[in-house]
Design a protein around this motif. Structure first.
Motif, PDB file in Angstrom:
ATOM      1  N   ASN A  89     -15.206  -1.334  32.327  1.00  0.00           N
ATOM      2  CA  ASN A  89     -16.619  -1.430  31.977  1.00  0.00           C
ATOM      3  C   ASN A  89     -17.043  -2.841  31.581  1.00  0.00           C
ATOM      4  O   ASN A  89     -18.196  -3.225  31.766  1.00  0.00           O
ATOM      5  CB  ASN A  89     -16.926  -0.447  30.835  1.00  0.00           C
ATOM      6  N   LYS A  91     -17.028  -3.842  28.426  1.00  0.00           N
ATOM      7  CA  LYS A  91     -17.486  -3.880  27.032  1.00  0.00           C
ATOM      8  C   LYS A  91     -16.363  -4.410  26.144  1.00  0.00           C
ATOM      9  O   LYS A  91     -15.175  -4.145  26.391  1.00  0.00           O
ATOM     10  CB  LYS A  91     -17.967  -2.520  26.564  1.00  0.00           C
ATOM     11  N   ASN A 152     -22.132   3.163  31.315  1.00  0.00           N
ATOM     12  CA  ASN A 152     -22.140   2.397  30.055  1.00  0.00           C
ATOM     13  C   ASN A 152     -21.256   2.998  28.967  1.00  0.00           C
ATOM     14  O   ASN A 152     -20.759   2.280  28.109  1.00  0.00           O
ATOM     15  CB  ASN A 152     -23.574   2.196  29.552  1.00  0.00           C
ATOM     16  N   GLN A 276     -22.711  -3.593  23.478  1.00  0.00           N
ATOM     17  CA  GLN A 276     -22.564  -3.106  24.855  1.00  0.00           C
ATOM     18  C   GLN A 276     -23.322  -4.012  25.840  1.00  0.00           C
ATOM     19  O   GLN A 276     -23.715  -3.573  26.919  1.00  0.00           O
ATOM     20  CB  GLN A 276     -23.094  -1.677  25.008  1.00  0.00           C
ATOM     21  N   GLN A 279     -26.458  -2.695  27.131  1.00  0.00           N
ATOM     22  CA  GLN A 279     -26.404  -1.598  28.110  1.00  0.00           C
ATOM     23  C   GLN A 279     -26.254  -0.251  27.406  1.00  0.00           C
ATOM     24  O   GLN A 279     -25.310   0.500  27.644  1.00  0.00           O
ATOM     25  CB  GLN A 279     -25.260  -1.834  29.092  1.00  0.00           C
ATOM     26  N   SER A 280     -27.188   0.016  26.557  1.00  0.00           N
ATOM     27  CA  SER A 280     -27.272   1.304  25.876  1.00  0.00           C
ATOM     28  C   SER A 280     -28.724   1.720  25.880  1.00  0.00           C
ATOM     29  O   SER A 280     -29.618   0.892  25.656  1.00  0.00           O
ATOM     30  CB  SER A 280     -26.761   1.191  24.429  1.00  0.00           C
ATOM     31  N   VAL A 324     -22.231  -4.945  33.455  1.00  0.00           N
ATOM     32  CA  VAL A 324     -21.294  -4.215  34.303  1.00  0.00           C
ATOM     33  C   VAL A 324     -21.029  -4.917  35.621  1.00  0.00           C
ATOM     34  O   VAL A 324     -19.997  -4.722  36.258  1.00  0.00           O
ATOM     35  CB  VAL A 324     -21.797  -2.774  34.543  1.00  0.00           C
TER      36      VAL A 324
END
Length: 475
Positions: A89, A91, A152, A276, A279-280, A324
């Motif tokens: 991912n 993250k 995510n 993230q 990306q949330s 991503v």
């Protein structure tokens, strides 16, 4: 490098082709997995359909122990799983470990809810004509669930679909995001260790364009989707007679009122606009600050943002990693540039290096800019002053989305006003909208979706009430 199998009706399987998963930070190959053929997808659906009655009739202790086993095994393999999430991912490991811990809790909550899941009774003899009658009300699964999950949170958002399905006795077919299928495949490995019947679960890492046939298949009466609003509503439009749940994100607002603890608000907003890599669906995107404290808040916010550690997601100190993909980062960069061209000012960030967007703060952004109106899904926040509490709350509501909002205030009156007036599924007082407890109801209104996650809420969403009336009883 070994090629990972997928999970077909509870057993490992391989198809005719393979796909490669890469790390968005450095481009290295993370893993390869086999891809199901059309015949294997059909086999998975047929198995889920065939086992549906048996699954619904599974004793509660069987379902609960399977869920508890998954929780224990994720905990035992926590570091391995977190490293896999970071690898596929991008993250930071900080957040990947947090996601793994949440998945442990999600399956544990599901096991607990499964043991509490029971019917109720209702006396009907409140009227003379119903003397001797009693209603037993239970909840019954609609049937097999198609779970379409995003990139995510490649483990915990899969957990939020799989765990409640098993808890209520519904077979589930998972179609993970093509960019991040490996965590879901590992979860399938753990599920295969349980005593669930064959056909109870499948994990099918297929391309997005092949999902339409699954969506429309009448043997899968429930479709649970998490992702973007255009895709989610396109799915719902295809299947008007199915039961559909949609978690579609938003452009979450954090309101900072004049009585707030500005240091706390600045630290939390800085971190949770960028965790993230933004990306949330509840990352802080819009920051609305009451005018008397606007300048003082900005003076605290900018150092907090620029002080975040950005870089290699495998580094223990990294707080903000890559998006991503580089393509995703290019889109975010373009939206920022469009806003700047329209008059916005950059107070921090605004640059891109590969898939990494520097944590970005914008002000004086036109109301019709994409970074205001749409979901950025990147590490970008917009600062907006408000003349009053009423204006601040009106600005929150001036959005087609309504997932969650955060309100920093010490005032109970302002808190309850927010709860009354804000058009969102969740109001977080004293913290960012990014707060989520996995057992609480979670979902939105307007274009943020339909239905609720959170174990008990999701279990209700996957079932319908069924009434049995007993007659001729002496009560």
């Amino acid at each position: 490098m070994d090629v990972r199998t997928f999970w077909l009706a509870g057993r490992p399987a391989t198809g005719d082709t393979e796909l490669t998963v890469t790390n968005s930070h450095d481009g290295r190959v993370v893993g390869r997995h086999s891809v199901p053929t059309d015949a294997q997808v059909e086999e998975a659906v047929a198995a889920a359909h065939a086992v549906a009655r048996q699954a619904a009739a599974l004793p509660v202790h069987v379902r609960a122990e399977a869920l508890a086993h998954v929780s224990r095994r994720i905990a035992e393999r926590a570091e391995e799983i977190a490293q896999l999430i970071t690898a596929e991912n991008g993250k930071p490991i900080l957040w990947a470990r947090g996601e793994t811990s949440r998945a442990v809790a999600t399956f544990r909550f599901a096991a607990e809810e499964a043991r509490r899941w029971s019917g109720g009774v209702q006396r009907l003899d409140t009227e003379p004509a119903a003397t001797g009658r009693l209603a037993y009300v239970s909840r019954v699964p609609y049937g097999p669930v198609l779970a379409i999950t995003p990139f995510n949170f490649p483990l915990n958002l899969v957990a939020h679909k799989v765990a409640p399905a098993i808890a209520v006795g519904a077979p589930v077919i998972v179609k993970p995001a093509p960019a991040t299928p490996l965590s879901a495949l590992l979860l399938g490995e753990i599920l295969a260790e349980t005593d669930l019947p064959p056909g109870m679960f499948s994990v099918l890492p297929i391309e997005n364009e092949r999902a339409s046939a699954l969506v429309q298949d009448p043997r899968l009466p429930v479709v649970s989707f998490t992702g973007s609003a255009p895709v989610g509503y396109a799915i719902a439009d295809q299947i008007p007679r199915k039961h559909v749940t949609l978690e579609l994100g938003g452009n979450a607002a954090a309101v900072v009122l004049a009585d707030a603890d500005l240091d706390w608000a600045a630290q939390r907003i800085a971190l949770y606009s960028n965790y993230q890599a933004g990306q949330s669906c509840i990352a802080v995107q819009r920051v609305i600050v009451e005018q008397p404290v606007y300048d003082a808040f900005v003076d605290r916010l900018i150092p907090a943002v620029t002080g975040l550690v950005t870089g290699d997601p495998a580094d223990e100190k990294t707080q903000v990693g890559p998006l991503v993909s580089e393509h995703a980062a290019e889109r975010v960069e373009q939206w920022v540039q469009e806003a700047v061209a329209a008059g916005a000012k950059v107070l921090a960030g605004g640059t891109r290096e590969g898939a990494v967007i520097a944590p970005t703060v914008l002000t004086d952004v036109p109301d019709d800019a994409k970074v205001v109106c749409e979901e950025v899904f990147g590490p970008v926040m917009i600062l907006q002053p408000a003349a009053s509490v009423d204006e601040a709350y009106a600005m929150v509501n001036d959005s087609k989305y309504g997932l969650q909002a955060g309100v920093f205030t010490r005032s109970l009156d302002a808190a309850f006003q927010a709860n009354r007036e804000l058009e969102v599924g969740g109001v977080i007082i004293g913290d960012v909208p990014s707060y989520r407890a996995d057992q609480m109801p979670y979902g939105g209104v307007k274009d943020s979706g339909i239905g609720r996650e959170g174990l008990h809420s999701a279990m209700e969403d996957l079932t319908y009430e069924k009434v049995m009336v007993l007659t001729g009883l002496t009560l």
